[in-house]
Design a protein around this motif. Structure first.
Motif, short mmCIF file in Angstrom:
data_model
loop_
_atom_site.label_atom_id
_atom_site.label_comp_id
_atom_site.label_asym_id
_atom_site.label_seq_id
_atom_site.Cartn_x
_atom_site.Cartn_y
_atom_site.Cartn_z
N GLU A 1 0.81 -1.21 0.00
CA GLU A 1 0.00 0.00 0.00
C GLU A 1 0.85 1.27 0.00
OE1 GLU A 1 -3.32 -0.16 -0.36
OE2 GLU A 1 -2.99 -2.33 -0.50
N MET A 2 2.16 1.15 0.21
CA MET A 2 3.00 2.34 0.26
C MET A 2 3.11 2.98 -1.12
SD MET A 2 6.95 0.97 0.56
CE MET A 2 7.62 2.60 0.51
N ASP A 3 3.40 4.25 -1.16
CA ASP A 3 3.56 4.98 -2.41
C ASP A 3 4.85 4.51 -3.09
OD1 ASP A 3 3.93 6.82 -4.47
OD2 ASP A 3 3.33 8.53 -3.25
N MET A 4 4.73 3.93 -4.28
CA MET A 4 5.90 3.40 -4.98
C MET A 4 6.91 4.48 -5.35
SD MET A 4 4.56 0.25 -7.33
CE MET A 4 3.07 0.93 -7.99
N GLU A 5 6.46 5.72 -5.48
CA GLU A 5 7.37 6.81 -5.81
C GLU A 5 8.41 7.03 -4.72
OE1 GLU A 5 7.46 8.31 -8.76
OE2 GLU A 5 5.70 7.21 -9.47
N TRP A 6 8.12 6.62 -3.49
CA TRP A 6 9.08 6.76 -2.40
C TRP A 6 10.32 5.89 -2.62
CZ3 TRP A 6 5.39 6.14 2.39
CH2 TRP A 6 4.51 7.23 2.44
N SER B 1 6.67 -11.54 -1.98
CA SER B 1 5.88 -11.74 -3.18
C SER B 1 6.65 -11.34 -4.43
CB SER B 1 4.59 -10.92 -3.09
OG SER B 1 3.93 -10.93 -4.33
N PHE B 2 6.98 -12.31 -5.25
CA PHE B 2 7.67 -12.01 -6.49
C PHE B 2 6.69 -11.45 -7.52
CE2 PHE B 2 10.44 -15.31 -4.58
CZ PHE B 2 11.43 -14.43 -4.22
N LYS B 3 5.40 -11.75 -7.35
CA LYS B 3 4.37 -11.15 -8.20
C LYS B 3 4.34 -9.64 -7.96
CE LYS B 3 -0.49 -11.38 -9.37
NZ LYS B 3 -1.79 -11.98 -9.09
N ALA B 4 4.48 -9.23 -6.70
CA ALA B 4 4.51 -7.79 -6.38
C ALA B 4 5.74 -7.13 -6.98
CB ALA B 4 4.48 -7.59 -4.87
N LEU B 5 6.87 -7.82 -6.99
CA LEU B 5 8.09 -7.28 -7.59
C LEU B 5 7.89 -7.09 -9.09
CD1 LEU B 5 10.98 -6.39 -7.17
CD2 LEU B 5 11.69 -8.77 -7.36
N THR B 6 7.24 -8.05 -9.73
CA THR B 6 6.93 -7.93 -11.16
C THR B 6 6.03 -6.73 -11.39
OG1 THR B 6 7.09 -10.33 -11.40
CG2 THR B 6 5.97 -9.14 -13.15
N GLY B 7 5.03 -6.54 -10.53
CA GLY B 7 4.13 -5.40 -10.67
C GLY B 7 4.84 -4.07 -10.51
N LEU B 8 5.82 -4.04 -9.63
CA LEU B 8 6.61 -2.84 -9.42
C LEU B 8 7.35 -2.45 -10.70
CD1 LEU B 8 7.62 -0.89 -7.10
CD2 LEU B 8 9.58 -2.42 -6.95
N VAL B 9 7.99 -3.41 -11.34
CA VAL B 9 8.70 -3.15 -12.60
C VAL B 9 7.71 -2.73 -13.68
CG1 VAL B 9 10.09 -4.18 -14.42
CG2 VAL B 9 10.65 -4.64 -12.02
N GLU B 10 6.57 -3.40 -13.76
CA GLU B 10 5.55 -3.05 -14.76
C GLU B 10 5.08 -1.61 -14.58
OE1 GLU B 10 4.18 -4.74 -17.44
OE2 GLU B 10 5.78 -6.19 -17.10
N TYR B 11 4.92 -1.18 -13.34
CA TYR B 11 4.45 0.18 -13.05
C TYR B 11 5.46 1.22 -13.54
CZ TYR B 11 3.26 4.36 -10.37
OH TYR B 11 2.96 5.65 -10.01
N PHE B 12 6.74 1.01 -13.27
CA PHE B 12 7.75 2.03 -13.56
C PHE B 12 8.28 2.02 -14.99
CE2 PHE B 12 8.34 2.18 -8.87
CZ PHE B 12 8.12 3.55 -8.72
N LYS B 13 8.14 0.92 -15.69
CA LYS B 13 8.81 0.81 -16.99
C LYS B 13 8.39 1.85 -18.02
CE LYS B 13 5.97 -2.63 -19.33
NZ LYS B 13 5.96 -3.97 -19.87
N GLU B 14 7.18 2.36 -17.92
CA GLU B 14 6.73 3.35 -18.90
C GLU B 14 7.36 4.73 -18.69
OE1 GLU B 14 2.57 5.13 -18.18
OE2 GLU B 14 2.48 3.10 -17.33
N TYR B 15 7.98 4.96 -17.55
CA TYR B 15 8.56 6.26 -17.23
C TYR B 15 10.06 6.35 -17.53
CZ TYR B 15 4.15 6.63 -14.75
OH TYR B 15 2.82 6.63 -14.43
N TYR B 16 10.66 5.25 -17.95
CA TYR B 16 12.11 5.21 -18.16
C TYR B 16 12.43 4.62 -19.53
CZ TYR B 16 12.26 6.30 -13.26
OH TYR B 16 12.09 6.95 -12.07
#
Length: 128
Positions: free
Chosen positions: A64-69, A96-111
């Motif tokens: 639930e934490m803000d990923m931008e942090w 959770s490796f699924k959560a790690l995958t989601g983290l990468v999916e979230y940020f990839k469009e900005y880089y």
């Protein structure tokens, strides 16, 4: 946008390679994100001289934490950003490796490039 992962046997220089490729890309003007996905022995923050408050481990424990942090811009290299792991964190095999995958999916469009420093093996869902 390119997402790449670096993995190999323990002690083969995965983190050093991740930092060197990422730095080279950033210095060429490509907005680059380095992700320390070595959840067992993370040391990307050590290589880049940062002391993070929030890490990949923080997010995997609290989705639930803000990923931008999690994003730390490098102080000396323009276009280089880091999501560090916590080198003081004990090994948690239930993360959770699924959560790690989601983290990468979230940020990839900005880089322009996302480079992931993996441990030996891939603790994140690979895509064909």
């Amino acid at each position: 946008m390119v997402v790449g992962g670096i993995t190999g046997l323990e002690g083969t220089g995965k983190t050093a390679l991740t930092v060197n490729i990422g730095t080279c890309l950033a210095m060429q003007g490509i907005r680059t994100l380095l992700v320390d996905a070595d959840l067992y022995f993370p040391n990307l923050s050590f290589h880049l001289g940062i002391n993070p408050k929030y890490t990949v481990h923080s997010y995997l424990k609290d989705h639930e934490m803000d990923m931008e942090w999690l994003i730390y811009p490098h102080r000396g290299i323009k276009n280089l950003y880091i999501i560090p792991g916590d080198p003081n964190e004990e090994i948690h095999h239930q993360l959770s490796f699924k959560a790690l995958t989601g983290l990468v999916e979230y940020f990839k469009e900005y880089y322009g490039t996302v480079l992931i420093d993996f441990p030996s093996g891939l603790p994140i869902a690979a895509r064909p």
